[in-house]
Scaffold this motif. Sequence first.
Motif, PDB file in Angstrom:
ATOM      1  N   PRO A  78      -6.441  10.755  32.485  1.00 39.04           N
ATOM      2  CA  PRO A  78      -6.563   9.480  31.779  1.00 39.04           C
ATOM      3  C   PRO A  78      -5.827   9.529  30.444  1.00 39.04           C
ATOM      4  N   ASP A  79      -5.263   8.415  30.087  1.00 42.14           N
ATOM      5  CA  ASP A  79      -4.602   8.330  28.783  1.00 42.14           C
ATOM      6  C   ASP A  79      -5.139   7.108  28.041  1.00 42.14           C
ATOM      7  N   ARG A  81      -3.213   4.813  26.566  1.00 41.15           N
ATOM      8  CA  ARG A  81      -2.223   3.753  26.467  1.00 41.15           C
ATOM      9  C   ARG A  81      -2.760   2.479  27.100  1.00 41.15           C
ATOM     10  N   HIS A  83      -3.014  -0.604  29.566  1.00 42.52           N
ATOM     11  CA  HIS A  83      -2.684  -0.766  30.970  1.00 42.52           C
ATOM     12  C   HIS A  83      -2.604  -2.254  31.300  1.00 42.52           C
ATOM     13  N   LEU A  84      -1.842  -2.556  32.316  1.00 42.10           N
ATOM     14  CA  LEU A  84      -1.694  -3.931  32.764  1.00 42.10           C
ATOM     15  C   LEU A  84      -3.023  -4.404  33.380  1.00 42.10           C
ATOM     16  N   ARG A  85      -3.456  -5.563  32.984  1.00 36.99           N
ATOM     17  CA  ARG A  85      -4.678  -6.130  33.517  1.00 36.99           C
ATOM     18  C   ARG A  85      -4.346  -7.492  34.118  1.00 36.99           C
TER      19      ARG A  85
END
Length: 88
Positions: A78-79, A81, A83-85
């Motif tokens: 996991p990062d 940054r 994320h696209l939602r």
Amino acid sequence: MSEYEEIILLDEMNDALLGCVYGEQGNPIPCYSSEKVWQRLEADGFSADEADDFIEELTVGMPIVWIHPLELRPEFEPDRRPHLRLVH
């Protein structure tokens, strides 16, 4: 000719039989679990080389499909940054 074609099976490995697929002419081709065959031979005291030789001798000239275990181990870290939602 009968309605069903004869399928040649490995009597020694009935517990490893998973099913069959059909060839181009509609002939049934048995599918065996390679893992179950290896476990059976290992339990019977075969070494890896002896098992290879035994399987090769037992199946020479036979149409067989070997089903191997799937060994996917995706690595996920996991990062933080964004994320696209998707929003409706």
